[in-house]
Design an enzyme around this catalytic site. Structure first.
Site, PDB file in Angstrom:
ATOM      1  N   ALA A  10     107.193  34.922  28.600  1.00 58.32           N
ATOM      2  CA  ALA A  10     107.670  34.426  29.643  1.00 58.32           C
ATOM      3  C   ALA A  10     108.684  35.357  30.504  1.00 58.32           C
ATOM      4  O   ALA A  10     109.524  35.007  31.168  1.00 58.32           O
ATOM      5  CB  ALA A  10     108.355  32.924  29.461  1.00 58.32           C
ATOM      6  N   GLY A  12     107.819  37.918  32.633  1.00 63.54           N
ATOM      7  CA  GLY A  12     107.260  38.406  33.913  1.00 63.54           C
ATOM      8  C   GLY A  12     107.936  38.066  35.047  1.00 63.54           C
ATOM      9  O   GLY A  12     108.692  36.942  35.114  1.00 63.54           O
ATOM     10  N   ARG A  16     104.906  37.601  42.968  1.00 63.44           N
ATOM     11  CA  ARG A  16     104.012  37.206  43.963  1.00 63.44           C
ATOM     12  C   ARG A  16     104.458  35.758  44.504  1.00 63.44           C
ATOM     13  O   ARG A  16     103.800  35.137  45.457  1.00 63.44           O
ATOM     14  CB  ARG A  16     102.493  37.179  43.402  1.00 63.44           C
ATOM     15  CG  ARG A  16     101.811  38.567  43.675  1.00 63.44           C
ATOM     16  CD  ARG A  16     100.481  38.457  43.172  1.00 63.44           C
ATOM     17  NE  ARG A  16     100.575  38.788  41.545  1.00 63.44           N
ATOM     18  CZ  ARG A  16      99.400  38.921  40.886  1.00 63.44           C
ATOM     19  NH1 ARG A  16      98.182  38.705  41.500  1.00 63.44           N
ATOM     20  NH2 ARG A  16      99.542  39.055  39.430  1.00 63.44           N
ATOM     21  N   TYR A 368     125.253  -2.875  51.628  1.00 65.28           N
ATOM     22  CA  TYR A 368     125.385  -1.914  50.899  1.00 65.28           C
ATOM     23  C   TYR A 368     126.411  -2.331  49.562  1.00 65.28           C
ATOM     24  O   TYR A 368     127.564  -2.707  50.004  1.00 65.28           O
ATOM     25  CB  TYR A 368     126.097  -0.579  51.602  1.00 65.28           C
ATOM     26  CG  TYR A 368     126.810   0.445  50.760  1.00 65.28           C
ATOM     27  CD1 TYR A 368     126.201   1.272  49.954  1.00 65.28           C
ATOM     28  CD2 TYR A 368     128.312   0.508  50.446  1.00 65.28           C
ATOM     29  CE1 TYR A 368     126.637   2.384  48.953  1.00 65.28           C
ATOM     30  CE2 TYR A 368     128.648   1.567  49.726  1.00 65.28           C
ATOM     31  CZ  TYR A 368     127.850   2.255  48.963  1.00 65.28           C
ATOM     32  OH  TYR A 368     128.410   3.287  48.130  1.00 65.28           O
TER      33      TYR A 368
END
Length: 450
Positions: A10, A12, A16, A368
């Protein structure tokens, strides 16, 4: 799996993806990519899992996974062989078998990996590969076999080599491997660097063959398992596949989805039998839905728990709880900390935050309720508002059991309305109302009930 360690690559950068977020922390169906192989290895019973991280993503990945795994830091861009080598000091000499996976291939299935491991152990080979047969292998390493009757594996050819690019059905590498541990650690150093000084794990296949150690390639159950994520287009493509898988799985488990293509269900969601999901509904995060519910149309439920027999009509929930038989909507909003006990009813345009409605209480229309406790069987009239914020601090309102709050009442917190008490329409309640009394006016004054 006895004496089996796991390594997840993991480290990398995922350039891209064009993102400030590390690639393996991007989500597919609400779940970070790196969690897929971690969860898979956990289900397989892998004794020790090491995630290989980079200096730049180490802290972020550790914040997600915590102490579920161990960490090895790959300090330089030395390729997949270098990634596995980073875990050598943690695992060498301790495990007979090592399972290696990428952190960006979320659709690899448990059944395929089990067959890979079983075949690896049965054959006693030094290296086994999970492969897949696809129509277009662009961007993937190709499994190279000889032309003999056994079709033995000769190696893995990287896609960058133009002479091996072709069209049509091709067997490719998934990036999932099983190794004999001692052989792996002894041979990693033999992997040569390429022109960019990266060393690839795939070269171990040719090294094993040169040593006359056969390599096994076990086909995956489905071609999509070998697809990894390199950019957001591929992420979206795989998410589409996985969302369809999730919907089909829940329908086969007894959930009705009336318009499957419009419904989104995250990977961690749990749904009870005979629940109906209506069109344009989204169930996200760690949501749990009970049996015999009706959710939708157009409802969004995130990280919430809904009990049996509930109805959520065109409403939104986030970090909220609805117990058995509660129903809301249309157009309710349960914000974090909202908790509805059994048989509570909230109607049109009601917003609730950090508040608990006790069993059988009702708020049928527009209002509310924030930072409040509503007693059992209380009736909250249309337009009621808890004025819980004074510009600096939040304060609580308490409405007692069986109380009746008239339309357009303002409860100016901190304030309480006692059991069986009432407020008149339009009352602005700034002081506590005793049990069984009536408060009316602006500001409200306490009267005996007539």
């Amino acid at each position: 799996m006895d004496n089996l360690a796991g390594i997840i690559m993991a480290a990398g950068e995922g350039s891209r993806m064009k993102s400030r977020t590390p690639k393996v922390l991007h989500r597919l169906c609400g779940k970070e990519l790196v969690r897929y192989p971690v969860d898979l290895m956990t289900r397989l019973g892998v004794e020790r899992i090491v995630v290989v991280v980079s200096p730049s993503n180490h802290e972020a990945i550790k914040a997600l996974l915590g102490n579920r795994v161990e960490y090895a830091v790959q300090s330089a861009k030395t390729g997949t062989a270098g990634a596995v080598e980073s875990a050598k000091s943690l695992l060498q000499g301790n495990f007979r078998q090592v399972l290696v996976m990428g952190g960006d291939s979320p659709l690899v299935q448990e059944g395929s990996v089990r067959r890979l491991i079983d075949g690896h152990l049965e054959s006693a080979h030094q290296m086994s590969i999970l492969s897949g047969v696809v129509q277009d292998g662009q961007g993937l390493g190709r499994i190279q076999r000889d032309q003999g009757s056994q079709r033995n594996v000769l190696g893995i050819i990287e896609d960058q080599l133009d002479e091996y690019r072709d069209s049509g059905e091709v067997e490719v590498n998934s990036g999932v491997y099983c190794f004999q541990g001692d052989w792996l650690w002894a041979n990693l150093a033999k992997v040569p660097p390429n022109s960019g000084q990266e060393r690839f794990l795939t070269d171990l296949a040719a090294i094993a063959v040169e040593q006359q150690d056969p390599v096994t390639a076990v086909p995956s159950d489905a071609a999509v398992e070998v697809q990894g994520v390199n950019n957001r287009v591929e992420l979206a493509r795989l998410e589409d596949v996985e969302r369809q898988n999730i919907r089909e799985r829940w329908m086969l488990e007894g959930v009705t989805i009336t318009d499957p293509s419009s419904v989104m269900i995250d990977a961690s969601v749990i749904i009870g039998q005979d629940t109906v999901l209506l069109p344009n509904t989204m169930l996200l995060g760690e949501t749990v839905i009970g049996a015999d519910c009706e959710i939708g149309p157009g409802s969004v439920v995130r990280d919430s728990k809904i009990g049996d027999g509930c109805r959520v009509t065109s409403s939104a929930l986030e970090e909220a709880v609805m117990e058995t038989g509660a129903n809301i909507g249309p157009f309710c909003h349960l914000r974090p900390g909202a908790h509805l006990e059994p048989d509570v009813h909230l109607g049109n345009f009601v917003e609730v935050k950090e508040s608990r409605f006790a069993a059988g209480s009702v708020m049928g229309h527009l209002g509310y309720i924030g930072d409040a406790t509503i007693g059992a069987n209380a009736n909250i009239g249309a337009g009621t508002i808890t004025c819980n914020y004074d510009g600096k601090d939040k304060h609580r309102s308490v409405v007692g059991q069986g109380a009746f709050i008239g339309c357009d009442t303002m409860l100016v917190a901190p304030v309480s309305v006692g059991d069986g008490a009432s407020t008149g329409a339009g009352a602005v309640v700034t002081k506590d109302v005793p049990a069984a009394r009536l408060a009316v006016g602006v500001p409200a004054r306490i009267l005996d009930r007539q």
